[in-house]
Design a protein around this motif. Structure first.
Motif, PDB file in Angstrom:
ATOM      1  N   LEU A   1     -21.687  86.395  71.331  1.00  0.00           N
ATOM      2  CA  LEU A   1     -21.989  88.266  70.612  1.00  0.00           C
ATOM      3  C   LEU A   1     -22.424  89.050  72.409  1.00  0.00           C
ATOM      4  O   LEU A   1     -22.380  88.950  72.823  1.00  0.00           O
ATOM      5  CB  LEU A   1     -23.312  88.197  69.796  1.00  0.00           C
ATOM      6  CG  LEU A   1     -24.611  87.268  70.887  1.00  0.00           C
ATOM      7  CD1 LEU A   1     -25.527  88.151  71.659  1.00  0.00           C
ATOM      8  CD2 LEU A   1     -25.664  87.274  69.599  1.00  0.00           C
ATOM      9  N   LEU A   2     -22.366  90.679  71.934  1.00  0.00           N
ATOM     10  CA  LEU A   2     -22.782  91.141  73.100  1.00  0.00           C
ATOM     11  C   LEU A   2     -24.382  91.830  72.221  1.00  0.00           C
ATOM     12  O   LEU A   2     -24.647  92.349  71.480  1.00  0.00           O
ATOM     13  CB  LEU A   2     -21.577  92.517  73.241  1.00  0.00           C
ATOM     14  CG  LEU A   2     -21.678  93.362  71.401  1.00  0.00           C
ATOM     15  CD1 LEU A   2     -22.423  94.554  71.919  1.00  0.00           C
ATOM     16  CD2 LEU A   2     -19.515  93.592  71.776  1.00  0.00           C
ATOM     17  N   VAL A   3     -24.584  92.443  74.009  1.00  0.00           N
ATOM     18  CA  VAL A   3     -26.267  93.522  73.714  1.00  0.00           C
ATOM     19  C   VAL A   3     -25.423  94.671  74.421  1.00  0.00           C
ATOM     20  O   VAL A   3     -25.274  94.478  75.773  1.00  0.00           O
ATOM     21  CB  VAL A   3     -27.347  92.196  74.165  1.00  0.00           C
ATOM     22  CG1 VAL A   3     -28.203  93.103  74.552  1.00  0.00           C
ATOM     23  CG2 VAL A   3     -27.255  90.888  73.335  1.00  0.00           C
ATOM     24  N   CYS A   4     -25.768  95.568  74.830  1.00  0.00           N
ATOM     25  CA  CYS A   4     -25.407  96.918  75.129  1.00  0.00           C
ATOM     26  C   CYS A   4     -27.313  97.271  75.681  1.00  0.00           C
ATOM     27  O   CYS A   4     -28.125  97.245  74.824  1.00  0.00           O
ATOM     28  CB  CYS A   4     -25.563  98.406  74.214  1.00  0.00           C
ATOM     29  SG  CYS A   4     -23.007  97.803  73.490  1.00  0.00           S
ATOM     30  N   MET A   5     -27.379  97.710  77.196  1.00  0.00           N
ATOM     31  CA  MET A   5     -28.403  97.757  77.627  1.00  0.00           C
ATOM     32  C   MET A   5     -27.951  98.934  78.966  1.00  0.00           C
ATOM     33  O   MET A   5     -27.114  99.350  79.262  1.00  0.00           O
ATOM     34  CB  MET A   5     -29.106  96.450  78.671  1.00  0.00           C
ATOM     35  CG  MET A   5     -29.014  96.919  79.619  1.00  0.00           C
ATOM     36  SD  MET A   5     -30.297  95.336  80.535  1.00  0.00           S
ATOM     37  CE  MET A   5     -31.672  95.402  80.955  1.00  0.00           C
ATOM     38  N   ASN A   6     -29.030  99.805  78.884  1.00  0.00           N
ATOM     39  CA  ASN A   6     -28.774 100.630  79.811  1.00  0.00           C
ATOM     40  C   ASN A   6     -29.378 100.581  81.357  1.00  0.00           C
ATOM     41  O   ASN A   6     -29.869 100.118  81.132  1.00  0.00           O
ATOM     42  CB  ASN A   6     -29.963 101.672  79.433  1.00  0.00           C
ATOM     43  CG  ASN A   6     -29.695 103.129  80.686  1.00  0.00           C
ATOM     44  OD1 ASN A   6     -29.614 103.527  81.336  1.00  0.00           O
ATOM     45  ND2 ASN A   6     -30.333 104.774  79.899  1.00  0.00           N
ATOM     46  N   LYS A   7     -28.455 100.956  81.975  1.00  0.00           N
ATOM     47  CA  LYS A   7     -27.962  99.528  83.200  1.00  0.00           C
ATOM     48  C   LYS A   7     -28.994 100.602  83.922  1.00  0.00           C
ATOM     49  O   LYS A   7     -29.059 100.244  85.358  1.00  0.00           O
ATOM     50  CB  LYS A   7     -26.352 100.238  83.574  1.00  0.00           C
ATOM     51  CG  LYS A   7     -26.500 102.114  83.706  1.00  0.00           C
ATOM     52  CD  LYS A   7     -24.801 101.934  84.573  1.00  0.00           C
ATOM     53  CE  LYS A   7     -23.998 103.465  85.018  1.00  0.00           C
ATOM     54  NZ  LYS A   7     -23.063 103.123  85.366  1.00  0.00           N
ATOM     55  N   ASN A   8     -29.876 101.675  83.703  1.00  0.00           N
ATOM     56  CA  ASN A   8     -30.371 102.461  84.504  1.00  0.00           C
ATOM     57  C   ASN A   8     -31.606 101.723  84.520  1.00  0.00           C
ATOM     58  O   ASN A   8     -33.279 102.477  85.066  1.00  0.00           O
ATOM     59  CB  ASN A   8     -30.583 103.807  84.295  1.00  0.00           C
ATOM     60  CG  ASN A   8     -29.309 104.905  85.124  1.00  0.00           C
ATOM     61  OD1 ASN A   8     -28.983 104.450  86.213  1.00  0.00           O
ATOM     62  ND2 ASN A   8     -29.017 105.734  84.340  1.00  0.00           N
ATOM     63  N   SER A   9     -32.030 101.058  83.037  1.00  0.00           N
ATOM     64  CA  SER A   9     -33.394  99.799  82.794  1.00  0.00           C
ATOM     65  C   SER A   9     -34.003  99.766  83.877  1.00  0.00           C
ATOM     66  O   SER A   9     -32.856  99.081  84.705  1.00  0.00           O
ATOM     67  CB  SER A   9     -32.837  99.391  81.698  1.00  0.00           C
ATOM     68  OG  SER A   9     -34.103  99.140  81.647  1.00  0.00           O
ATOM     69  N   ARG A  10     -34.668  99.576  84.375  1.00  0.00           N
ATOM     70  CA  ARG A  10     -35.970  98.728  85.295  1.00  0.00           C
ATOM     71  C   ARG A  10     -35.262  97.301  84.972  1.00  0.00           C
ATOM     72  O   ARG A  10     -35.941  96.597  86.496  1.00  0.00           O
ATOM     73  CB  ARG A  10     -37.222  99.550  85.622  1.00  0.00           C
ATOM     74  CG  ARG A  10     -38.491  98.615  84.351  1.00  0.00           C
ATOM     75  CD  ARG A  10     -39.292  99.153  84.745  1.00  0.00           C
ATOM     76  NE  ARG A  10     -40.383  98.305  83.826  1.00  0.00           N
ATOM     77  CZ  ARG A  10     -41.171  97.281  83.482  1.00  0.00           C
ATOM     78  NH1 ARG A  10     -40.290  95.785  84.523  1.00  0.00           N
ATOM     79  NH2 ARG A  10     -41.541  97.144  82.607  1.00  0.00           N
ATOM     80  N   LEU A  11     -35.308  96.952  83.737  1.00  0.00           N
ATOM     81  CA  LEU A  11     -34.786  95.746  83.963  1.00  0.00           C
ATOM     82  C   LEU A  11     -33.871  94.815  84.022  1.00  0.00           C
ATOM     83  O   LEU A  11     -33.066  93.880  83.777  1.00  0.00           O
ATOM     84  CB  LEU A  11     -35.392  94.986  82.574  1.00  0.00           C
ATOM     85  CG  LEU A  11     -36.555  95.123  82.047  1.00  0.00           C
ATOM     86  CD1 LEU A  11     -37.369  94.625  80.733  1.00  0.00           C
ATOM     87  CD2 LEU A  11     -37.556  94.548  82.675  1.00  0.00           C
ATOM     88  N   SER A  12     -32.280  95.588  84.005  1.00  0.00           N
ATOM     89  CA  SER A  12     -31.219  95.936  84.333  1.00  0.00           C
ATOM     90  C   SER A  12     -31.182  94.170  85.444  1.00  0.00           C
ATOM     91  O   SER A  12     -29.808  93.602  84.693  1.00  0.00           O
ATOM     92  CB  SER A  12     -30.431  96.850  84.308  1.00  0.00           C
ATOM     93  OG  SER A  12     -28.897  96.805  84.478  1.00  0.00           O
ATOM     94  N   GLY A  13     -31.546  94.464  86.506  1.00  0.00           N
ATOM     95  CA  GLY A  13     -31.110  93.288  87.425  1.00  0.00           C
ATOM     96  C   GLY A  13     -31.677  91.759  86.928  1.00  0.00           C
ATOM     97  O   GLY A  13     -31.047  91.183  87.444  1.00  0.00           O
ATOM     98  N   ALA A  14     -32.484  91.945  85.672  1.00  0.00           N
ATOM     99  CA  ALA A  14     -33.267  90.796  85.320  1.00  0.00           C
ATOM    100  C   ALA A  14     -31.945  89.721  84.590  1.00  0.00           C
ATOM    101  O   ALA A  14     -32.387  88.691  84.325  1.00  0.00           O
ATOM    102  CB  ALA A  14     -34.588  90.811  84.527  1.00  0.00           C
ATOM    103  N   PHE A  15     -30.750  91.189  84.033  1.00  0.00           N
ATOM    104  CA  PHE A  15     -29.796  89.866  83.095  1.00  0.00           C
ATOM    105  C   PHE A  15     -28.843  90.190  83.971  1.00  0.00           C
ATOM    106  O   PHE A  15     -28.429  91.375  84.296  1.00  0.00           O
ATOM    107  CB  PHE A  15     -30.289  91.148  82.095  1.00  0.00           C
ATOM    108  CG  PHE A  15     -31.363  91.118  80.541  1.00  0.00           C
ATOM    109  CD1 PHE A  15     -30.834  89.941  80.043  1.00  0.00           C
ATOM    110  CD2 PHE A  15     -32.397  91.720  80.982  1.00  0.00           C
ATOM    111  CE1 PHE A  15     -32.249  90.243  78.639  1.00  0.00           C
ATOM    112  CE2 PHE A  15     -33.039  91.579  80.532  1.00  0.00           C
ATOM    113  CZ  PHE A  15     -33.488  91.233  79.503  1.00  0.00           C
TER     114      PHE A  15
END
Length: 168
Positions: free
Chosen positions: A48-62
């Protein structure tokens, strides 16, 4: 031709989608965010795929190779969705304290009350515009035998009250 951003967003608001909490186990602890941009890619192999804002502060955790769990919220999940979207100002630890969690194969947090949970590993990441697309190889699935649903449509939450019947 460039599409007007507001027009595009208004049109996308008419595309109803399931509400999910996306979780991972990172070196700094459990992390999670609310997402409706989740899609099946293929069932062989289960991806599956998940879209995440790359500017999210959590981006580095994923990160590629890291655990990821898609927790599909039931009809009562609106408060969890708001907490994990950051609307309530809760710390990550406080967000996770609002519900019960278990672990499956990858160690990512799995919501006990989830209608369905897809536990997997991020196999690749593609950046497009403002977002990162996380592709996830699913390693384990958890289903709730009696489940309702929560969808987001027209910028509002809608409860799906009809219980799913156990096919078994």
């Amino acid at each position: 031709m460039t599409i007007d951003t507001t027009l595009f967003r208004d049109a996308m608001a008419r595309l109803g989608a399931a509400v999910n909490i996306i979780t991972t186990r990172a070196p700094e602890g459990d992390m999670g965010f609310t997402a409706s941009a989740v899609c099946s890619v293929t069932d062989t192999p289960a991806t599956l795929l998940v879209c995440m804002n790359k500017n999210s502060r959590l981006s580095g955790a994923f990160q590629q190779g890291g655990p990821l769990c898609v927790n599909v919220l039931n009809a009562d999940g609106e408060p969890l969705s708001r907490w994990f979207s950051g609307q309530q100002g809760l710390s990550m630890a406080e967000r996770f304290a609002q519900a019960g969690w278990v672990r499956l194969e990858t160690g990512a947090p799995v919501l006990e009350s989830a209608t369905a949970a897809f536990d997997g590993v991020i196999s690749s990441v593609v950046e497009i515009g403002t977002h990162r697309v996380l592709f996830c190889d699913v390693r384990a699935v958890k289903l709730c035998p009696q489940a309702t649903g929560l969808v987001y449509h027209q910028r509002r939450y809608h409860r799906l009250e009809t219980a799913l019947q156990d096919a078994g």
